[in-house]
Design a protein around this motif. Sequence first.
Motif, PDB file in Angstrom:
ATOM      1  N   GLN A 162       0.251  -5.712 -10.572  1.00 25.83           N
ATOM      2  CA  GLN A 162      -1.020  -5.052 -10.843  1.00 25.83           C
ATOM      3  C   GLN A 162      -1.116  -3.863  -9.898  1.00 25.83           C
ATOM      4  O   GLN A 162      -0.384  -3.787  -8.915  1.00 25.83           O
ATOM      5  CB  GLN A 162      -2.201  -6.000 -10.584  1.00 25.83           C
ATOM      6  CG  GLN A 162      -2.194  -7.255 -11.415  1.00 25.83           C
ATOM      7  CD  GLN A 162      -2.547  -6.989 -12.863  1.00 25.83           C
ATOM      8  OE1 GLN A 162      -3.343  -6.111 -13.173  1.00 25.83           O
ATOM      9  NE2 GLN A 162      -1.938  -7.746 -13.760  1.00 25.83           N
ATOM     10  N   TYR A 163      -2.019  -2.965 -10.177  1.00 25.50           N
ATOM     11  CA  TYR A 163      -2.211  -1.840  -9.257  1.00 25.50           C
ATOM     12  C   TYR A 163      -3.664  -1.426  -9.217  1.00 25.50           C
ATOM     13  O   TYR A 163      -4.432  -1.701 -10.132  1.00 25.50           O
ATOM     14  CB  TYR A 163      -1.344  -0.639  -9.631  1.00 25.50           C
ATOM     15  CG  TYR A 163      -1.708   0.037 -10.934  1.00 25.50           C
ATOM     16  CD1 TYR A 163      -2.720   1.002 -10.979  1.00 25.50           C
ATOM     17  CD2 TYR A 163      -1.060  -0.283 -12.106  1.00 25.50           C
ATOM     18  CE1 TYR A 163      -3.058   1.630 -12.168  1.00 25.50           C
ATOM     19  CE2 TYR A 163      -1.383   0.340 -13.300  1.00 25.50           C
ATOM     20  CZ  TYR A 163      -2.383   1.289 -13.322  1.00 25.50           C
ATOM     21  OH  TYR A 163      -2.723   1.903 -14.500  1.00 25.50           O
ATOM     22  N   ILE A 164      -3.993  -0.777  -8.133  1.00 23.99           N
ATOM     23  CA  ILE A 164      -5.287  -0.105  -7.988  1.00 23.99           C
ATOM     24  C   ILE A 164      -4.973   1.330  -7.608  1.00 23.99           C
ATOM     25  O   ILE A 164      -4.308   1.591  -6.598  1.00 23.99           O
ATOM     26  CB  ILE A 164      -6.178  -0.784  -6.938  1.00 23.99           C
ATOM     27  CG1 ILE A 164      -6.585  -2.171  -7.426  1.00 23.99           C
ATOM     28  CG2 ILE A 164      -7.405   0.085  -6.646  1.00 23.99           C
ATOM     29  CD1 ILE A 164      -7.396  -2.982  -6.458  1.00 23.99           C
ATOM     30  N   TYR A 165      -5.405   2.245  -8.464  1.00 15.84           N
ATOM     31  CA  TYR A 165      -5.238   3.668  -8.226  1.00 15.84           C
ATOM     32  C   TYR A 165      -6.343   4.096  -7.288  1.00 15.84           C
ATOM     33  O   TYR A 165      -7.521   3.975  -7.608  1.00 15.84           O
ATOM     34  CB  TYR A 165      -5.293   4.412  -9.571  1.00 15.84           C
ATOM     35  CG  TYR A 165      -4.985   5.870  -9.514  1.00 15.84           C
ATOM     36  CD1 TYR A 165      -3.824   6.340  -8.914  1.00 15.84           C
ATOM     37  CD2 TYR A 165      -5.836   6.781 -10.114  1.00 15.84           C
ATOM     38  CE1 TYR A 165      -3.539   7.702  -8.894  1.00 15.84           C
ATOM     39  CE2 TYR A 165      -5.551   8.139 -10.111  1.00 15.84           C
ATOM     40  CZ  TYR A 165      -4.406   8.589  -9.490  1.00 15.84           C
ATOM     41  OH  TYR A 165      -4.115   9.934  -9.475  1.00 15.84           O
ATOM     42  N   LYS A 166      -5.999   4.552  -6.106  1.00 16.04           N
ATOM     43  CA  LYS A 166      -6.981   4.819  -5.063  1.00 16.04           C
ATOM     44  C   LYS A 166      -7.997   5.893  -5.441  1.00 16.04           C
ATOM     45  O   LYS A 166      -9.126   5.835  -4.981  1.00 16.04           O
ATOM     46  CB  LYS A 166      -6.288   5.162  -3.756  1.00 16.04           C
ATOM     47  CG  LYS A 166      -5.558   3.975  -3.138  1.00 16.04           C
ATOM     48  CD  LYS A 166      -4.957   4.331  -1.818  1.00 16.04           C
ATOM     49  CE  LYS A 166      -4.313   3.132  -1.173  1.00 16.04           C
ATOM     50  NZ  LYS A 166      -3.775   3.467   0.147  1.00 16.04           N
TER      51      LYS A 166
ATOM     52  N   ASN B 184       7.558   5.514  -3.172  1.00 15.89           N
ATOM     53  CA  ASN B 184       8.941   5.933  -3.445  1.00 15.89           C
ATOM     54  C   ASN B 184       9.155   6.503  -4.845  1.00 15.89           C
ATOM     55  O   ASN B 184      10.282   6.588  -5.299  1.00 15.89           O
ATOM     56  CB  ASN B 184       9.909   4.757  -3.239  1.00 15.89           C
ATOM     57  CG  ASN B 184      10.599   4.834  -1.908  1.00 15.89           C
ATOM     58  OD1 ASN B 184      10.108   5.455  -0.991  1.00 15.89           O
ATOM     59  ND2 ASN B 184      11.736   4.183  -1.803  1.00 15.89           N
ATOM     60  N   GLY B 185       8.083   6.863  -5.513  1.00 18.61           N
ATOM     61  CA  GLY B 185       8.211   7.438  -6.842  1.00 18.61           C
ATOM     62  C   GLY B 185       6.901   8.066  -7.273  1.00 18.61           C
ATOM     63  O   GLY B 185       5.901   8.005  -6.558  1.00 18.61           O
ATOM     64  N   GLU B 186       6.938   8.686  -8.450  1.00 18.08           N
ATOM     65  CA  GLU B 186       5.735   9.293  -9.009  1.00 18.08           C
ATOM     66  C   GLU B 186       4.705   8.213  -9.331  1.00 18.08           C
ATOM     67  O   GLU B 186       5.049   7.181  -9.913  1.00 18.08           O
ATOM     68  CB  GLU B 186       6.080  10.058 -10.285  1.00 18.08           C
ATOM     69  CG  GLU B 186       6.965  11.262 -10.065  1.00 18.08           C
ATOM     70  CD  GLU B 186       6.248  12.360  -9.315  1.00 18.08           C
ATOM     71  OE1 GLU B 186       5.046  12.571  -9.538  1.00 18.08           O
ATOM     72  OE2 GLU B 186       6.908  13.013  -8.484  1.00 18.08           O
ATOM     73  N   VAL B 187       3.465   8.447  -8.960  1.00 21.02           N
ATOM     74  CA  VAL B 187       2.396   7.466  -9.160  1.00 21.02           C
ATOM     75  C   VAL B 187       2.213   7.145 -10.638  1.00 21.02           C
ATOM     76  O   VAL B 187       2.090   5.974 -11.016  1.00 21.02           O
ATOM     77  CB  VAL B 187       1.073   7.951  -8.527  1.00 21.02           C
ATOM     78  CG1 VAL B 187      -0.070   7.039  -8.883  1.00 21.02           C
ATOM     79  CG2 VAL B 187       1.223   8.059  -7.027  1.00 21.02           C
TER      80      VAL B 187
ATOM     81  N   ILE C  93       4.288  -0.690 -14.043  1.00 19.80           N
ATOM     82  CA  ILE C  93       3.504  -1.898 -13.783  1.00 19.80           C
ATOM     83  C   ILE C  93       2.833  -2.387 -15.064  1.00 19.80           C
ATOM     84  O   ILE C  93       2.774  -3.592 -15.331  1.00 19.80           O
ATOM     85  CB  ILE C  93       2.484  -1.649 -12.653  1.00 19.80           C
ATOM     86  CG1 ILE C  93       3.232  -1.445 -11.331  1.00 19.80           C
ATOM     87  CG2 ILE C  93       1.467  -2.782 -12.562  1.00 19.80           C
ATOM     88  CD1 ILE C  93       2.402  -0.858 -10.213  1.00 19.80           C
ATOM     89  N   ASP C  94       2.386  -1.453 -15.889  1.00 22.64           N
ATOM     90  CA  ASP C  94       1.771  -1.829 -17.164  1.00 22.64           C
ATOM     91  C   ASP C  94       2.761  -2.519 -18.100  1.00 22.64           C
ATOM     92  O   ASP C  94       2.356  -3.235 -19.014  1.00 22.64           O
ATOM     93  CB  ASP C  94       1.166  -0.606 -17.856  1.00 22.64           C
ATOM     94  CG  ASP C  94      -0.117  -0.124 -17.178  1.00 22.64           C
ATOM     95  OD1 ASP C  94      -0.766  -0.927 -16.466  1.00 22.64           O
ATOM     96  OD2 ASP C  94      -0.465   1.059 -17.368  1.00 22.64           O
TER      97      ASP C  94
ATOM     98  N   SER D  39       0.810  -1.219   0.000  1.00 28.93           N
ATOM     99  CA  SER D  39       0.000   0.000   0.000  1.00 28.93           C
ATOM    100  C   SER D  39       0.836   1.259   0.000  1.00 28.93           C
ATOM    101  O   SER D  39       1.843   1.357   0.692  1.00 28.93           O
ATOM    102  CB  SER D  39      -0.900   0.030   1.240  1.00 28.93           C
ATOM    103  OG  SER D  39      -1.872  -0.959   1.131  1.00 28.93           O
ATOM    104  N   GLY D  40       0.356   2.206  -0.773  1.00 36.37           N
ATOM    105  CA  GLY D  40       0.903   3.547  -0.780  1.00 36.37           C
ATOM    106  C   GLY D  40      -0.230   4.522  -0.555  1.00 36.37           C
ATOM    107  O   GLY D  40      -1.396   4.126  -0.433  1.00 36.37           O
ATOM    108  N   GLU D  41       0.092   5.787  -0.515  1.00 35.80           N
ATOM    109  CA  GLU D  41      -0.920   6.796  -0.264  1.00 35.80           C
ATOM    110  C   GLU D  41      -1.923   6.903  -1.422  1.00 35.80           C
ATOM    111  O   GLU D  41      -3.115   7.025  -1.206  1.00 35.80           O
ATOM    112  CB  GLU D  41      -0.241   8.153  -0.042  1.00 35.80           C
ATOM    113  CG  GLU D  41      -1.172   9.195   0.522  1.00 35.80           C
ATOM    114  CD  GLU D  41      -0.423  10.437   0.954  1.00 35.80           C
ATOM    115  OE1 GLU D  41      -0.874  11.535   0.579  1.00 35.80           O
ATOM    116  OE2 GLU D  41       0.595  10.303   1.662  1.00 35.80           O
ATOM    117  N   GLU D  42      -1.425   6.846  -2.662  1.00 36.86           N
ATOM    118  CA  GLU D  42      -2.295   7.014  -3.826  1.00 36.86           C
ATOM    119  C   GLU D  42      -2.520   5.734  -4.633  1.00 36.86           C
ATOM    120  O   GLU D  42      -3.417   5.678  -5.463  1.00 36.86           O
ATOM    121  CB  GLU D  42      -1.707   8.065  -4.774  1.00 36.86           C
ATOM    122  CG  GLU D  42      -1.645   9.449  -4.189  1.00 36.86           C
ATOM    123  CD  GLU D  42      -1.095  10.436  -5.191  1.00 36.86           C
ATOM    124  OE1 GLU D  42      -1.713  10.592  -6.261  1.00 36.86           O
ATOM    125  OE2 GLU D  42      -0.044  11.036  -4.908  1.00 36.86           O
TER     126      GLU D  42
END
Length: 87
Positions: free
Chosen positions: A79-83, A60-63, A70-71, A21-24
């Motif tokens: 995989q990712y989920i953009y919050k 630790n980097g730009e979202v 990841i793409d 998990s990250g903030e965004e």
Amino acid sequence: MKRENEMNKEDLLNKGYRKYSGEEIEVYFSKDICTHSGNCVRTMPTVFDTKRKPWILADNGEVDSAMKTIDLCPSGALQYIYKKDDK
């Protein structure tokens, strides 16, 4: 920023992905699917570093850069989920 064939959190966790998990953004990784192409660590070593525990630090980097990296994962192990899409 919805993607085609995007899975939700429950799908990813049920398929054995681990969440970072990250903030965004939430980054998900499946060691069982990974083919170790190295695209992630070469493209964005500040976020993906196999010598570190945890090896993924989502903040630790730009979202946008993390999502693009990841793409690039050829196996789908990342995989990712953009919050912001979750709200």
